[in-house]
Design a protein around this motif. Structure first.
Motif, PDB file in Angstrom:
ATOM      1  N   GLU A   2     -36.037  75.513 -39.487  1.00 14.02           N
ATOM      2  CA  GLU A   2     -35.876  76.889 -39.061  1.00 14.02           C
ATOM      3  C   GLU A   2     -36.741  77.150 -37.833  1.00 14.02           C
ATOM      4  OE1 GLU A   2     -33.904  79.286 -40.511  1.00 14.02           O
ATOM      5  OE2 GLU A   2     -33.116  77.845 -41.938  1.00 14.02           O
ATOM      6  N   THR A  47     -30.954  82.081 -42.310  1.00  9.41           N
ATOM      7  CA  THR A  47     -30.789  80.684 -42.716  1.00  9.41           C
ATOM      8  C   THR A  47     -29.981  79.994 -41.627  1.00  9.41           C
ATOM      9  OG1 THR A  47     -30.711  81.370 -45.018  1.00  9.41           O
ATOM     10  CG2 THR A  47     -29.902  79.158 -44.526  1.00  9.41           C
ATOM     11  N   ASN A 100     -27.904  76.635 -40.358  1.00  8.04           N
ATOM     12  CA  ASN A 100     -27.228  75.399 -40.761  1.00  8.04           C
ATOM     13  C   ASN A 100     -26.533  74.760 -39.576  1.00  8.04           C
ATOM     14  OD1 ASN A 100     -27.620  74.917 -43.601  1.00  8.04           O
ATOM     15  ND2 ASN A 100     -26.432  76.775 -43.994  1.00  8.04           N
ATOM     16  N   ARG A 101     -26.394  73.456 -39.674  1.00  3.93           N
ATOM     17  CA  ARG A 101     -25.712  72.714 -38.628  1.00  3.93           C
ATOM     18  C   ARG A 101     -24.306  72.379 -39.129  1.00  3.93           C
ATOM     19  NH1 ARG A 101     -29.622  68.224 -36.436  1.00  3.93           N
ATOM     20  NH2 ARG A 101     -30.832  69.987 -35.699  1.00  3.93           N
ATOM     21  N   TYR A 102     -23.301  72.770 -38.384  1.00  2.00           N
ATOM     22  CA  TYR A 102     -21.911  72.553 -38.787  1.00  2.00           C
ATOM     23  C   TYR A 102     -21.281  71.475 -37.916  1.00  2.00           C
ATOM     24  CZ  TYR A 102     -22.054  76.874 -41.523  1.00  2.00           C
ATOM     25  OH  TYR A 102     -22.362  77.842 -42.445  1.00  2.00           O
ATOM     26  N   TYR A 154     -20.895  73.428 -47.564  1.00  6.75           N
ATOM     27  CA  TYR A 154     -20.849  72.029 -47.164  1.00  6.75           C
ATOM     28  C   TYR A 154     -22.134  71.298 -47.554  1.00  6.75           C
ATOM     29  CZ  TYR A 154     -16.922  73.533 -44.258  1.00  6.75           C
ATOM     30  OH  TYR A 154     -15.731  74.058 -43.816  1.00  6.75           O
ATOM     31  N   GLU A 155     -21.963  70.027 -47.867  1.00  2.00           N
ATOM     32  CA  GLU A 155     -23.081  69.130 -48.170  1.00  2.00           C
ATOM     33  C   GLU A 155     -24.117  69.189 -47.039  1.00  2.00           C
ATOM     34  OE1 GLU A 155     -21.470  65.273 -48.873  1.00  2.00           O
ATOM     35  OE2 GLU A 155     -23.414  64.320 -49.158  1.00  2.00           O
ATOM     36  N   ASN A 156     -25.380  69.126 -47.416  1.00  4.58           N
ATOM     37  CA  ASN A 156     -26.512  69.122 -46.466  1.00  4.58           C
ATOM     38  C   ASN A 156     -26.820  70.487 -45.848  1.00  4.58           C
ATOM     39  OD1 ASN A 156     -27.199  66.406 -46.725  1.00  4.58           O
ATOM     40  ND2 ASN A 156     -25.598  65.809 -45.285  1.00  4.58           N
ATOM     41  N   HIS A 157     -26.093  71.503 -46.266  1.00  2.31           N
ATOM     42  CA  HIS A 157     -26.396  72.845 -45.767  1.00  2.31           C
ATOM     43  C   HIS A 157     -27.401  73.535 -46.677  1.00  2.31           C
ATOM     44  CE1 HIS A 157     -22.797  73.847 -42.943  1.00  2.31           C
ATOM     45  NE2 HIS A 157     -23.507  72.817 -42.544  1.00  2.31           N
ATOM     46  N   LYS A 158     -28.136  74.456 -46.081  1.00  3.91           N
ATOM     47  CA  LYS A 158     -28.996  75.332 -46.886  1.00  3.91           C
ATOM     48  C   LYS A 158     -28.146  76.433 -47.502  1.00  3.91           C
ATOM     49  CE  LYS A 158     -33.567  75.026 -44.890  1.00  3.91           C
ATOM     50  NZ  LYS A 158     -34.601  75.767 -44.195  1.00  3.91           N
ATOM     51  N   ALA A 159     -28.503  76.842 -48.707  1.00  3.13           N
ATOM     52  CA  ALA A 159     -27.706  77.848 -49.401  1.00  3.13           C
ATOM     53  C   ALA A 159     -27.864  79.219 -48.744  1.00  3.13           C
ATOM     54  CB  ALA A 159     -28.140  77.918 -50.855  1.00  3.13           C
ATOM     55  N   LEU A 160     -26.745  79.920 -48.583  1.00  2.00           N
ATOM     56  CA  LEU A 160     -26.772  81.297 -48.076  1.00  2.00           C
ATOM     57  C   LEU A 160     -26.770  82.279 -49.242  1.00  2.00           C
ATOM     58  CD1 LEU A 160     -24.060  81.019 -45.257  1.00  2.00           C
ATOM     59  CD2 LEU A 160     -26.499  80.549 -45.104  1.00  2.00           C
ATOM     60  N   PHE A 190     -27.545  82.541 -40.019  1.00  2.00           N
ATOM     61  CA  PHE A 190     -26.889  83.536 -40.882  1.00  2.00           C
ATOM     62  C   PHE A 190     -27.914  84.559 -41.342  1.00  2.00           C
ATOM     63  CE2 PHE A 190     -25.942  84.986 -45.213  1.00  2.00           C
ATOM     64  CZ  PHE A 190     -24.725  85.596 -45.004  1.00  2.00           C
ATOM     65  N   LYS A 247     -28.494  85.723 -51.176  1.00  2.00           N
ATOM     66  CA  LYS A 247     -29.833  85.132 -51.270  1.00  2.00           C
ATOM     67  C   LYS A 247     -30.919  86.207 -51.350  1.00  2.00           C
ATOM     68  CE  LYS A 247     -32.693  82.068 -48.428  1.00  2.00           C
ATOM     69  NZ  LYS A 247     -32.675  81.255 -47.190  1.00  2.00           N
ATOM     70  N   THR A 305     -31.398  71.375 -49.679  1.00  2.00           N
ATOM     71  CA  THR A 305     -30.042  71.447 -49.125  1.00  2.00           C
ATOM     72  C   THR A 305     -29.054  70.922 -50.168  1.00  2.00           C
ATOM     73  OG1 THR A 305     -30.320  69.269 -48.120  1.00  2.00           O
ATOM     74  CG2 THR A 305     -30.797  71.172 -46.744  1.00  2.00           C
ATOM     75  N   GLN A 342     -15.453  72.238 -39.322  1.00  2.00           N
ATOM     76  CA  GLN A 342     -15.930  72.977 -40.495  1.00  2.00           C
ATOM     77  C   GLN A 342     -15.745  74.480 -40.251  1.00  2.00           C
ATOM     78  OE1 GLN A 342     -19.955  71.519 -41.395  1.00  2.00           O
ATOM     79  NE2 GLN A 342     -19.083  69.943 -42.707  1.00  2.00           N
ATOM     80  N   VAL A 343     -15.559  75.184 -41.341  1.00  2.00           N
ATOM     81  CA  VAL A 343     -15.228  76.608 -41.240  1.00  2.00           C
ATOM     82  C   VAL A 343     -16.440  77.450 -41.653  1.00  2.00           C
ATOM     83  CG1 VAL A 343     -13.793  78.430 -42.238  1.00  2.00           C
ATOM     84  CG2 VAL A 343     -12.754  76.264 -41.563  1.00  2.00           C
ATOM     85  N   MET A 345     -26.233  68.227 -41.957  1.00  2.00           N
ATOM     86  CA  MET A 345     -27.698  68.240 -41.925  1.00  2.00           C
ATOM     87  C   MET A 345     -28.174  69.651 -41.569  1.00  2.00           C
ATOM     88  SD  MET A 345     -30.445  65.860 -41.530  1.00  2.00           S
ATOM     89  CE  MET A 345     -29.479  64.416 -41.278  1.00  2.00           C
ATOM     90  N   HIS A 346     -29.121  70.151 -42.329  1.00  2.00           N
ATOM     91  CA  HIS A 346     -29.645  71.458 -41.978  1.00  2.00           C
ATOM     92  C   HIS A 346     -30.676  71.285 -40.877  1.00  2.00           C
ATOM     93  CE1 HIS A 346     -33.019  70.143 -44.416  1.00  2.00           C
ATOM     94  NE2 HIS A 346     -33.702  71.129 -43.921  1.00  2.00           N
ATOM     95  N   THR A 347     -31.154  72.394 -40.353  1.00  2.00           N
ATOM     96  CA  THR A 347     -32.112  72.293 -39.261  1.00  2.00           C
ATOM     97  C   THR A 347     -33.456  72.830 -39.734  1.00  2.00           C
ATOM     98  OG1 THR A 347     -31.769  74.513 -38.467  1.00  2.00           O
ATOM     99  CG2 THR A 347     -30.280  72.836 -37.639  1.00  2.00           C
TER     100      THR A 347
END
Lengths: 130, 237
Positions: B5, B35, B37-39, A54-60, B111, A120, A102, B43-44, B1-3
Motif C-alpha cells: 500500500e 485497498t 490490488n494489481r489486476y 481474484y487469487e492474490n488480491h487483497k479482500a475488499l 478501492f 470491509k 491475500t 480481469q474485471v 499479486m497485491h501491492t
C-alpha cells in the motif's frame, strides 16, 4: 440460522481475539455479528463465469452466498477445486479480510448467484480494539 | 499479486483525478481506508448490473468500460486511464453499474468503499467540485460523440477515434508520429467509432494504404496525424 464461514471459524476467532468457552456462545455470537453485518450489506448478482474476486488480491469485503453456486480455484494448482452452494448460506472471504492475507484462490460464479456483500469497513468496526 | 500500500499523498496520478488537491487529513483518510490490488489483463473490476460498493481509482494501467447487448455484443463506451476514478456516479445516484470495467493492460486499482467515500465527501468541498468537473467533462465528451454519430461519416469517425486513442494512449515520437500501444481489439475500435467491424477495418486499411497509419498486430502507429485531423474536419470546410 448460524451462518458458517467457509474458513471454519478461524476468521471469527481472530476477530474476537479469543475462543468463547462454550460452542453455543460461539454460535450465538457469530449469528449476532453476521446479522448485524448482513443488515448493512447489499446484494450483488453474478452471472455464470463472472468473478467475485481474484487469487492474490487483497479482500475488499466478504460475501454471504444467498443463491447459486461458487467455484474456488487456484491458477497454479489444478487439483484445488472447491464448489460452494448457497444451502448453508456460507460466508466467503472473511478470513482473508480479517487476517489481511491475500486470497489463495479465485472465486467464480458457476450458476447465477446472489451474494450479500459485507464491506470491509463495516466488518473492521466490529473488531475488538487492540 | 497485491501491492504494497502506497499512501495517496505520494501518488503521482492523483493530480489527474477527483482526488486532486485534497487536504492532508482527507488524503490520510483515503490512505487509511483504501485497498490496492494489481489486476491482470482481461480481469474485471466490476460488472454491469451490480450495485456499486465503492469507488475504484486507477493508479496504473488502462481499462475499457463497456455495455453488453442482449445478443452478448460489447459496446465500448469509454476508456479509462491512470488517475481516473470509476463508480462514483453510480454510488451518488444509487443506481446499479451501467457498464462493466475490464482491464486492457495490467493495472493497479485502489478501492475506497462506500462508507469511507461518503464520509470523505461530507467533509470535502474540493472532492465534490472535482467530481462535478469530471462529470461535466464527460457530458461534454458524450455530446460530442452524439453529434459525431449524427453529423460525421463513418470514415470521419474512424479517423476521429484514432486521434482520441492517440491523445489518450499515444506516445509521440520526435518525428511527429504517434505510437498507440493499447490492446484494443478492432471490434473495440469499431464500437468506439459507432460502426461495425467490417467498416472500421475497411477504413483502417484505407488509412494504411494512404500512408496515414501503420498497423502491426494490435499496435497502431499514426504516421500523419495532420491528415487524420483533416479528415475529421472535412465537413467543416
Amino acid at each position: 440460522m448460524a451462518r458458517i464461514c467457509i474458513c471454519g471459524g478461524r476468521c471469527y476467532l481472530q476477530m474476537m481475539g479469543k475462543l468463547p468457552e462454550k460452542n453455543s456462545e460461539l454460535i450465538s455470537a457469530i449469528k449476532k455479528h453476521w446479522d448485524e453485518l448482513i443488515d448493512r450489506g447489499q446484494i450483488l448478482s453474478y452471472q455464470p463465469d463472472q468473478y467475485l474476486f481474484y487469487e492474490n488480491h487483497k479482500a475488499l469485503g466478504a460475501y454471504l452466498l444467498c443463491k447459486g453456486t461458487i467455484a474456488l480455484a487456484k491458477a497454479d494448482d489444478p487439483s484445488f477445486k472447491k464448489t460452494i452452494s448457497a444451502e448453508s448460506q456460507p460466508i466467503i472471504g472473511m478470513d482473508y479480510l480479517v487476517t489481511g492475507d491475500t486470497y489463495d484462490y479465485s472465486a467464480k460464479a458457476v450458476t447465477s448467484a446472489e451474494l450479500c456483500y459485507l464491506p470491509k469497513s463495516e466488518i473492521l468496526k466490529l473488531l475488538p480494539p487492540k | 499479486m497485491h501491492t504494497n500500500e502506497q499512501g495517496c499523498e505520494s501518488c503521482p496520478e492523483r493530480s489527474e483525478g477527483i482526488f486532486a488537491d485534497l487536504k492532508p487529513d482527507e488524503l490520510a483518510l483515503i490512505s487509511r481506508c483504501k485497498t490496492t490490488n494489481r489486476y491482470k489483463k482481461k480481469q474485471v473490476i466490476f460488472y454491469e448490473g451490480n450495485v456499486p460498493y465503492g469507488v475504484h481509482c486507477v493508479r496504473k494501467g488502462k481499462l475499457k468500460l463497456y455495455r453488453t447487448s442482449a445478443q452478448g455484443k460489447e459496446q465500448v463506451v469509454r476508456l479509462v486511464q491512470e488517475g481516473e476514478a470509476m463508480g462514483f456516479k453510480s454510488l451518488l445516484t444509487s443506481d446499479k453499474y451501467s457498464l462493466t470495467a475490464e482491464v486492457l493492460e495490467d493495472a493497479e486499482i485502489c478501492f475506497l468503499d462506500k462508507s469511507a467515500f461518503f464520509e470523505l465527501l461530507d467533509h470535502s468541498p474540493k472532492l465534490a467540485r472535482n467530481m462535478l468537473e469530471t462529470v461535466c467533462h464527460e457530458v461534454r465528451s458524450q455530446e460530442n460523440t452524439i453529434c459525431s454519430y449524427s453529423q460525421k461519416s463513418v470514415r470521419e469517425r474512424v479517423a476521429e477515434t484514432l486521434l482520441i486513442l492517440a491523445e489518450k494512449y499515444g506516445r509521440k515520437n520526435s518525428d511527429g508520429t504517434i505510437e498507440i500501444k493499447t490492446p484494443l481489439k478492432r471490434e473495440d475500435i469499431a464500437t468506439l467509432a459507432g460502426t461495425v467491424l467490417e467498416s472500421a477495418v475497411r477504413y483502417l486499411s484505407e488509412f494504411k494504404n494512404d500512408g496515414y497509419i501503420d498497423l502491426v498486430a494490435k499496435e497502431i502507429k499514426i504516421l500523419k496525424p495532420d491528415k487524420l485531423l483533416a479528415i475529421t474536419q472535412s465537413q467543416m470546410a
